[in-house]
Design a protein around this motif. Structure first.
Motif, mmCIF file in Angstrom:
data_model
loop_
_atom_site.group_PDB
_atom_site.id
_atom_site.type_symbol
_atom_site.label_atom_id
_atom_site.label_comp_id
_atom_site.label_asym_id
_atom_site.label_seq_id
_atom_site.Cartn_x
_atom_site.Cartn_y
_atom_site.Cartn_z
ATOM 1 N N VAL A 70 0.597 2.278 -0.031
ATOM 2 C CA VAL A 70 1.784 2.999 0.436
ATOM 3 C C VAL A 70 3.053 2.368 -0.139
ATOM 4 O O VAL A 70 3.954 3.058 -0.630
ATOM 5 C CB VAL A 70 1.840 3.007 1.981
ATOM 6 C CG1 VAL A 70 3.203 3.485 2.472
ATOM 7 C CG2 VAL A 70 0.738 3.897 2.545
ATOM 8 N N LEU A 71 3.124 1.046 -0.088
ATOM 9 C CA LEU A 71 4.326 0.361 -0.568
ATOM 10 C C LEU A 71 4.431 0.411 -2.091
ATOM 11 O O LEU A 71 5.526 0.562 -2.630
ATOM 12 C CB LEU A 71 4.320 -1.090 -0.073
ATOM 13 C CG LEU A 71 4.349 -1.266 1.448
ATOM 14 C CD1 LEU A 71 4.426 -2.743 1.827
ATOM 15 C CD2 LEU A 71 5.514 -0.500 2.076
ATOM 16 N N ARG A 72 3.306 0.308 -2.782
ATOM 17 C CA ARG A 72 3.349 0.411 -4.252
ATOM 18 C C ARG A 72 3.826 1.790 -4.680
ATOM 19 O O ARG A 72 4.604 1.930 -5.630
ATOM 20 C CB ARG A 72 1.974 0.127 -4.842
ATOM 21 C CG ARG A 72 1.557 -1.337 -4.797
ATOM 22 C CD ARG A 72 0.188 -1.528 -5.404
ATOM 23 N NE ARG A 72 -0.332 -2.857 -5.120
ATOM 24 C CZ ARG A 72 -1.557 -3.116 -4.711
ATOM 25 N NH1 ARG A 72 -2.423 -2.114 -4.551
ATOM 26 N NH2 ARG A 72 -1.952 -4.349 -4.475
ATOM 27 N N ASP A 73 3.341 2.834 -4.000
ATOM 28 C CA ASP A 73 3.759 4.199 -4.334
ATOM 29 C C ASP A 73 5.263 4.371 -4.148
ATOM 30 O O ASP A 73 5.879 5.234 -4.793
ATOM 31 C CB ASP A 73 3.019 5.213 -3.460
ATOM 32 C CG ASP A 73 1.558 5.378 -3.867
ATOM 33 O OD1 ASP A 73 1.184 4.917 -4.975
ATOM 34 O OD2 ASP A 73 0.788 5.957 -3.083
ATOM 35 N N ALA A 74 5.853 3.579 -3.259
ATOM 36 C CA ALA A 74 7.293 3.652 -3.004
ATOM 37 C C ALA A 74 8.090 2.712 -3.905
ATOM 38 O O ALA A 74 9.307 2.616 -3.769
ATOM 39 C CB ALA A 74 7.586 3.330 -1.541
ATOM 40 N N GLY A 75 7.411 2.008 -4.798
ATOM 41 C CA GLY A 75 8.117 1.167 -5.760
ATOM 42 C C GLY A 75 8.168 -0.304 -5.434
ATOM 43 O O GLY A 75 8.787 -1.075 -6.174
ATOM 44 N N PHE A 76 7.525 -0.729 -4.344
ATOM 45 C CA PHE A 76 7.508 -2.151 -4.012
ATOM 46 C C PHE A 76 6.428 -2.871 -4.823
ATOM 47 O O PHE A 76 5.408 -2.284 -5.197
ATOM 48 C CB PHE A 76 7.235 -2.353 -2.522
ATOM 49 C CG PHE A 76 8.358 -1.914 -1.628
ATOM 50 C CD1 PHE A 76 9.399 -2.775 -1.319
ATOM 51 C CD2 PHE A 76 8.387 -0.630 -1.107
ATOM 52 C CE1 PHE A 76 10.443 -2.379 -0.504
ATOM 53 C CE2 PHE A 76 9.427 -0.210 -0.286
ATOM 54 C CZ PHE A 76 10.452 -1.092 0.009
#
Length: 230
Positions: A21-27
């Motif tokens: 979830v966080l990777r998909d948001a750019g984290f």
């Protein structure tokens, strides 16, 4: 530079889900399964945020948090736990947590809270989102449309926030459902259609459209930004 997040969670499936979830948001994300591994990672590398489970094998998350604060670590910490009793939340906040999220939770709520902490980490104030005539205040859980208060029940709020997080992209019903429902629940595609229909009824009079891309999903558009014909 994108914020770097360390996830400390001993359930591999949940850790993978949070990380995705966080990777998909750019984290930029890393995760470990114990507080001891987290302590070593934090000593060796720089992280902006910590997503920390309380119930860990060996040293628990509260003890790790106390140690970090005793060393004057200013890293922002989101406590992630299945313990939902008031005294557990108070203990976590008193130990130095910045925010608290109880399992089960929706991916969109996790992302909203991490985004709020990331803004705080960057020294930005507030959590107000603007999209044309629409304003959402994530921290106060309030919305306005053309300056008037807008009532959004929980699932409608979550769907709209997910579409805002993905402006300019087409989001499938499956992705919307996965983001909005809690980790231990399912949401049907028909339910997604119902929430989209309710949001359209509230938003389209102000020029905000949720466009259907046939066979693919939905995309949020601000019609007031579209060029007018000559």
């Amino acid at each position: 530079m994108n914020a770097r997040v360390l996830i400390v969670e001993d359930d591999p499936l949940l850790a993978d889900g949070v990380a995705q979830v966080l990777r998909d948001a750019g984290f930029v994300t890393d995760y470990v399964g114990t507080a001891e591994q987290a302590e070593a990672s934090l000593a060796a590398e720089a992280f902006d945020l910590l997503v920390l489970d309380i119930g860990l094998p060996g040293m628990d998350g509260l003890e790790l948090l106390r140690r970090l604060r005793a060393r004057s670590s200013a890293i922002h910490v989101l406590m992630l736990t299945a313990r939902d009793a008031l005294n557990e939340r108070v203990r976590g906040l008193n130990a130095g947590a910045d925010d608290y999220l109880t399992k089960p939770f929706a991916a969109v709520e996790l992302l909203a809270r991490v985004n709020a902490l990331a803004r705080r980490s960057r020294g930005q104030r507030g959590a107000r989102r603007e999209f044309g005539p629409l304003i959402l205040d994530e921290e106060a859980y309030r919305a306005w449309l053309d300056g008037e208060p807008l009532t959004l029940p929980g699932r409608e709020w979550a769907v709209l926030l997910f579409l805002l997080d993905n402006q300019g992209r087409v989001m499938s019903k499956e992705r919307i459902a996965a983001a909005v429902c809690r980790w231990d629940q399912d949401m049907s595609e028909n339910a997604v259609e119902v929430y989209i229909s309710r949001l359209r009824a509230k938003l389209e009079t102000a020029g905000i459209r949720i466009r259907t891309v046939r066979g693919l999903g939905y995309m949020l558009e601000n019609l007031r930004d579209e060029p007018k014909p000559a």
